[in-house]
Structure formats: structure tokens, C-alpha cells
Scaffold this active site. Structure first.
Site, PDB file in Angstrom:
ATOM      1  N   CYS A   7       0.868  -1.191   0.000  1.00  0.00           N
ATOM      2  CA  CYS A   7       0.000   0.000   0.000  1.00  0.00           C
ATOM      3  C   CYS A   7       0.900   1.236   0.000  1.00  0.00           C
ATOM      4  O   CYS A   7       2.090   1.134  -0.349  1.00  0.00           O
ATOM      5  CB  CYS A   7      -0.980  -0.012   1.167  1.00  0.00           C
ATOM      6  N   ARG A  13      -3.286  -0.490   5.530  1.00  0.00           N
ATOM      7  CA  ARG A  13      -3.901  -1.579   4.774  1.00  0.00           C
ATOM      8  C   ARG A  13      -3.011  -2.799   4.598  1.00  0.00           C
ATOM      9  O   ARG A  13      -3.437  -3.931   4.890  1.00  0.00           O
ATOM     10  CB  ARG A  13      -4.334  -1.076   3.387  1.00  0.00           C
ATOM     11  N   ASP A 117      -8.211   3.836   1.366  1.00  0.00           N
ATOM     12  CA  ASP A 117      -7.213   4.213   2.374  1.00  0.00           C
ATOM     13  C   ASP A 117      -7.943   4.726   3.618  1.00  0.00           C
ATOM     14  O   ASP A 117      -8.641   5.740   3.549  1.00  0.00           O
ATOM     15  CB  ASP A 117      -6.327   5.315   1.773  1.00  0.00           C
TER      16      ASP A 117
HETATM   17  P1  4NP Z   1      -1.729   2.911   4.099  1.00  0.00           P
HETATM   18  O1  4NP Z   1      -2.321   4.282   4.672  1.00  0.00           O
HETATM   19  O2  4NP Z   1      -1.235   3.212   2.718  1.00  0.00           O
HETATM   20  O3  4NP Z   1      -2.918   1.996   4.087  1.00  0.00           O
HETATM   21  O4  4NP Z   1      -0.635   2.468   5.046  1.00  0.00           O
HETATM   22  C1  4NP Z   1      -1.561   5.448   4.750  1.00  0.00           C
HETATM   23  C2  4NP Z   1      -0.688   5.633   5.796  1.00  0.00           C
HETATM   24  C3  4NP Z   1       0.053   6.797   5.886  1.00  0.00           C
HETATM   25  C4  4NP Z   1      -0.104   7.776   4.922  1.00  0.00           C
HETATM   26  C5  4NP Z   1      -0.970   7.579   3.876  1.00  0.00           C
HETATM   27  C6  4NP Z   1      -1.698   6.410   3.784  1.00  0.00           C
HETATM   28  N1  4NP Z   1       0.609   8.977   5.032  1.00  0.00           N
HETATM   29  O5  4NP Z   1       0.386   9.874   4.210  1.00  0.00           O
HETATM   30  O6  4NP Z   1       1.471   9.089   5.923  1.00  0.00           O
END
Ligand code: 4NP
Length: 147
Positions: A7, A13, A117
Site C-alpha cells: 500500500c 492496509r 485508504d
Molecule cells: P496505508 O495508509 O497506505 O494503508 O498504510 C496510509 C498511511 C500513511 C499515509 C498515507 C496512507 N501517510 O500519508 O502518511
């Protein structure tokens, strides 16, 4: 079989997909390897988001020992399948591929949909958990039977 879940941050995720796939692998008595990574590098070395840890724990899955890693080009050859959570992840991963073999390993985790997300919405962790759990259970059967 070696599977990588990808991800953006590798804290919401893909750690759930990693933990739930490991659980499905164990329940099916398989010796496959699963890990996860993020296309972004902000969270390298960090544990998963506390909301992902909490929803997983609620359903008996411990993801607290996972640590975020950055998706890099070298990971292509270490895995048979690279499952991405959304279309942006797919684009970012494919940009690093150097040949058709690497490109062919990259698949949307949810076939024709994306895993939203949940980072900016606390209420999304529960539905994301169930979405990911259902797909991991299917995916083990599909990969086991070579579907
Ligand atoms: P992930 O969610 O891609 O599901 O781990 C996110 C976690 C952190 C960030 C964006 C999406 N961020 O911008 O830090």
C-alpha cells in the site's frame, strides 16, 4: 509461494493484508511466505497504525510486531505475487518494474476494486479489515488451486 502486500504507507492496509494472509496460510497448513511494503518511505521501521493494530487484535490477529518497509526494485525478484491495494499503488510499483516478468507479478489485491485508504477516517478500519479478510481467504484458495 512468496507474496508481498503493498500500500502507500505500509502502516494501515498492507499490514492488515499481511497479518490476515498469514492467518489464512496457517489455517490452510501452507508454508508460504507473506510480507508487506509501502510505496512511500515515511514510515520505514514503524509498527502499523494503532487503529489497524486494534481492529486486528479485536478479531484475534496480532500485527503489532510488523515493521514498515519501503517497496524497492529489488523486491520484485524476491516475490511471486505483489498485491497492491489501489490503482495509485499499482502505478507506483509498475513504474519500478524493469521487465515483463516483474510487471506480470503486480496485481490489484481486490481484482476489480480498490481497498480504500482508511488513514484519514477512523471509521474505515473496521470495513477495511473485513474486506481484506474476505479476500485473503479467497486468495489462498485461488492460489492453492492455481485459479
Ligand atoms: P496505508 O495508509 O497506505 O494503508 O498504510 C496510509 C498511511 C500513511 C499515509 C498515507 C496512507 N501517510 O500519508 O502518511
Amino acid at each position: 509461494m512468496k507474496i508481498l502486500m503493498v500500500c502507500l504507507g505500509n502502516i494501515c492496509r498492507s499490514p492488515l493484508a499481511h497479518g490476515l494472509m498469514q492467518d489464512a496460510i496457517n489455517k490452510n497448513g501452507l508454508d508460504w511466505i507473506v510480507d508487506s511494503a509501502g510505496t512511500g518511505d515515511w514510515h520505514i521501521g514503524n509498527p502499523p497504525d494503532r487503529r489497524s493494530v486494534a481492529v486486528a487484535k479485536h478479531y484475534g490477529i496480532d500485527i503489532s510486531e510488523q515493521r514498515a518497509q519501503h517497496f524497492t526494485q529489488e523486491l520484485f525478484d524476491a516475490y511471486d505475487y505483489i498485491f497492491v491495494m489501489d490503482k495509485q499503488n499499482k502505478e507506483d510499483v509498475l513504474r519500478l518494474a524493469t521487465d515483463d516478468d516483474q510487471r506480470s507479478k503486480v496485481k490489484l489485491f481486490l481484482l476489480d476494486d480498490i481497498v480504500p485508504d482508511p488513514y484519514f477516517d477512523d471509521n474505515m478500519f473496521e470495513p477495511v479489515f473485513h474486506m481484506v479478510k474476505e479476500r485473503c481467504e479467497q486468495l489462498v484458495v485461488e492460489l492453492k488451486n492455481n485459479i
